[in-house]
Structures are given as structure tokens and as C-alpha cells.
Design an enzyme around this catalytic site. Structure first.
Site, PDB file in Angstrom:
ATOM      1  N   CYS A 257      43.742  44.598  47.205  1.00  0.00           N
ATOM      2  CA  CYS A 257      43.444  44.010  45.893  1.00  0.00           C
ATOM      3  C   CYS A 257      41.988  44.203  45.470  1.00  0.00           C
ATOM      4  O   CYS A 257      41.703  44.684  44.363  1.00  0.00           O
ATOM      5  CB  CYS A 257      43.850  42.542  45.858  1.00  0.00           C
ATOM      6  SG  CYS A 257      42.865  41.428  46.885  1.00  0.00           S
ATOM      7  N   HIS A 305      42.781  36.584  46.424  1.00  0.00           N
ATOM      8  CA  HIS A 305      43.421  37.681  45.701  1.00  0.00           C
ATOM      9  C   HIS A 305      42.741  37.873  44.346  1.00  0.00           C
ATOM     10  O   HIS A 305      42.300  36.915  43.715  1.00  0.00           O
ATOM     11  CB  HIS A 305      44.911  37.395  45.492  1.00  0.00           C
ATOM     12  CG  HIS A 305      45.666  38.574  44.960  1.00  0.00           C
ATOM     13  ND1 HIS A 305      45.911  39.706  45.713  1.00  0.00           N
ATOM     14  CD2 HIS A 305      46.218  38.815  43.738  1.00  0.00           C
ATOM     15  CE1 HIS A 305      46.596  40.569  44.995  1.00  0.00           C
ATOM     16  NE2 HIS A 305      46.787  40.064  43.778  1.00  0.00           N
ATOM     17  N   HIS A 317      47.296  44.659  39.354  1.00  0.00           N
ATOM     18  CA  HIS A 317      46.693  44.394  40.670  1.00  0.00           C
ATOM     19  C   HIS A 317      47.415  45.158  41.769  1.00  0.00           C
ATOM     20  O   HIS A 317      48.548  45.605  41.604  1.00  0.00           O
ATOM     21  CB  HIS A 317      46.724  42.886  40.969  1.00  0.00           C
ATOM     22  CG  HIS A 317      48.110  42.323  41.146  1.00  0.00           C
ATOM     23  ND1 HIS A 317      48.410  41.359  42.088  1.00  0.00           N
ATOM     24  CD2 HIS A 317      49.291  42.579  40.508  1.00  0.00           C
ATOM     25  CE1 HIS A 317      49.693  41.042  42.023  1.00  0.00           C
ATOM     26  NE2 HIS A 317      50.249  41.751  41.070  1.00  0.00           N
TER      27      HIS A 317
END
Length: 341
Positions: A257, A305, A317
Site C-alpha cells: 500500500c 493502510h 490502493h
């Protein structure tokens, strides 16, 4: 007259057989009562796998931080070693110059006893004896003082390098442990996924709505047009739709990420740090309600995240090993805040 016979008593062997038979019957009954647990459903597997992916991602970001620290330490050690090498060269030149002065004195009639000491097998010990400085000429005093200062600087730099080397060893150990934790979580998740039938896995992928490189599954991102470096970062990330998620990957063909967000902003000419926790402090924090396309979006209370806001409540993402790089509603993942770079 009727015959009255005593019933025949069972032999020991017969008793043993009867006992074994009864025990077997009880065991079979027990096994029937305790049937094997039912196979987890597709939704149960998905929930467990998602939880494992989250745990793996937390470990991944910690590993990314350790890797960043390792790279920083290696750079610092290299710089210190270069300084030590240059300093040693300068020190040797200073000693050679002082030796030349002593040679000149010898040719002119002798060498000062203090110079003899300085040029002896252990001149460093001599240099610590500042009391002899009054025996030297002003030029010699200046030379000796410079040598002393250079020696102290070299000793300090060597000590710093040794400390950095120890820190590097500790960081490498930490990095290895974090990577092992990631792999263990991912292996456990894959084991769960392997319990699904091919049809169940296909259904799961369909529900996930995985994006592809062509952008055929691109959702409605609204009418707000991205601009500036945030827009350039989002545009770069959009070219990676469908790319694989790999822990620790920074592109250009696979990402985690924070690796995707760092890579995307690099394409826009902006350098940001490597982990979600450090990226959260890169720019100006903004509430979710004020997000613009290209802003960073951070998820979950511990910020493990991150994605790029794509517009209309969507994020782009690097999701997890199953989903790869894709669009997803930010409401699915507990968004905390945005950061405008």
C-alpha cells in the site's frame, strides 16, 4: 426329577472380548456424537483471510520501517567510513610533514629529543603527554596540536561507525523477524483460501470486483478533475490497476500500500517517505469530507493502510495479495483522515 445346574461362569478370555466389544461400541457412539466440524463457508473464509491480511499488512509496514532504517544506517556508515579514510590520510600527511621537519633538524645538527619521541614506535602515547610541548618550537607545537585534534576526531568517528554498525545488525535482525511474521500470516491465509472450491473462489473474486489494467471495471469517480502534483500522482497510480500486491514491493510491477503511494508521488516529482505512519505526517491533514483526487487516505485506527483518493468516495490502493491494485469504496475500510501533499 428335574436337574438343577449352576449357570456356566464366563471365562476370563470371554470377559476380555466382551469388554473390548463394549469399549468399541462406546467409541463409535462417541465419534458419531462428535462429528467432524463443518467446512467453513466462503464468507467465513473471506472474513478470516481479510483479518490475516490486515495482520500481515501491519507487519509489512513495520518491516518497511526497518528496511528504511537499515538503508539510512548503511548510508551513514558509508559516510563515516569515508570520513575516517580521509582523516587517516590527512593524519598521515601531518605526521610525514613533522617527520620532514625532524629530518631537516637532523641534517642541521640533530633532532630534538621530543621529536624523536614523536616519531618513535608509539608516537600516539607521546602526543598525550602535553607537558613536552614547551620543548618544541612554535611551528612544531602547532603541528602536534593539529595531529592531536585529528586523532581525537578520528577516534570519535570510529566510535560512531561502530555504534551504527551495531544498530545496523539489530535492525537487520528486526527486519528478518518482521518478514517472517508477514510470510506466516500470508501462508495461513493461503491455506484457508485453498479450502474453497474453484467455484467458490471464482465467486469470491467476482464479489471483490477486482480491477484490471484496461480500466474496464473503472467505477464512477465523479466530476472533480484532479490537478497539480496530486492529480499527476493519481494518474500514475491508475496506470498500475491490476498490478500485484507483494509485501515490501515498491514498483514498478508490484506494490504494497505505501509502496504504491510513494511510487505514484515519485512519478509526480515529489519524494515522500516509505511507511504509512511516516507518510501520515508528510503534508497537511484534512478531514475525509474535504478529500480531493490524489490526496492520501489513511485507514484504521493504527493507520496501517493508505491509498490515493480517486473521487466520489473511492480510493485507488494496493489492497492485499488477493485484490492487488484496485478501486474500492473508502467506507469499506474505516477511513481516518486525508493528507494533502
Amino acid at each position: 426329577m428335574a436337574s438343577h445346574r449352576r449357570p456356566k461362569q464366563p471365562t476370563r478370555a470371554r470377559v476380555t472380548v466382551l469388554t473390548a466389544t463394549a469399549a468399541a461400541a462406546v467409541a463409535l457412539a462417541s465419534q458419531s456424537a462428535q462429528a467432524a466440524p463443518a467446512k467453513p463457508s466462503k464468507d467465513e473464509v473471506k472474513a478470516k483471510v481479510d483479518a490475516l491480511y490486515e495482520e500481515a499488512e501491519k507487519a509489512t509496514e513495520k518491516a518497511n520501517g526497518a528496511k528504511e532504517q537499515q538503508d539510512k544506517l548503511q548510508k551513514q556508515i558509508g559516510e563515516l567510513q569515508d570520513k575516517v579514510a580521509r582523516g587517516q590520510g590527512e593524519l598521515n600527511e601531518m605526521r610525514n610533514a613533522l617527520g620532514s621537519l625532524a629530518s631537516a633538524q637532523y641534517r642541521s645538527g640533530g633532532v630534538d629529543t621530543s621529536i624523536q619521541l614523536l616519531l618513535s614506535a608509539d608516537p600516539d602515547e607521546y602526543l598525550d603527554k602535553a607537558a613536552v610541548l614547551d620543548q618544541l618550537s612554535a611551528k612544531q607545537v602547532e603541528s602536534v596540536q593539529k595531529i592531536q585534534a585529528k586523532q581525537r576526531a578520528l577516534a570519535q568517528q570510529r566510535a560512531q561507525a561502530a555504534g551504527k554498525l551495531k544498530d545496523l545488525a539489530d535492525t537487520r535482525k528486526e527486519l528478518s523477524e518482521k518478514k517472517a511474521a508477514v510470510q506466516a500470516k500470508l501462508a495461513e491465509a493461503q491455506k484457508l483460501l485453498n479450502t474453497l472450491t474453484a467455484a467458490e473462489r471464482a465467486k469470491l473474486d467476482q464479489e471483490e470486483g477486482r480491477a484490471n489494467r484496461s480500466g474496464a471495471s473503472r467505477p464512477d469517480l465523479g466530476n472533480v478533475k484532479p490537478s497539480g502534483r496530486a492529480g499527476a500522482a493519481l494518474a500514475a497510480a491508475q496506470t498500475k490497476l491490476g498490478s500485484a500486491y507483494i509485501s515490501g514491493a515498491e514498483g514498478p510491477n508490484a506494490f504494497d500500500c505505501s509502496g504504491l503511494t510513494q511510487w505514484a508521488y515519485k512519478q509526480a516529482g515529489v519524494g515522500i517517505s516509505r511507511t504509512t505512519w511516516t507518510q501520515a505526517n508528510e503534508g497537511t491533514r484534512i478531514p475525509i469530507s474535504q478529500l480531493q483526487p490524489g490526496d492520501l487516505v489513511f485507514f484504521y485506527s493504527d493507520l496501517h493502510h493508505v491509498g490515493l483518493y480517486a473521487g466520489n468516495g473511492m480510493t485507488l490502493h494496493a489492497s492485499n495479495p488477493r485484490g492487488g491494485v484496485k478501486y474500492e469504496k473508502i467506507s469499506y475500510m474505516s477511513p481516518q483522515f486525508g493528507v494533502r501533499i
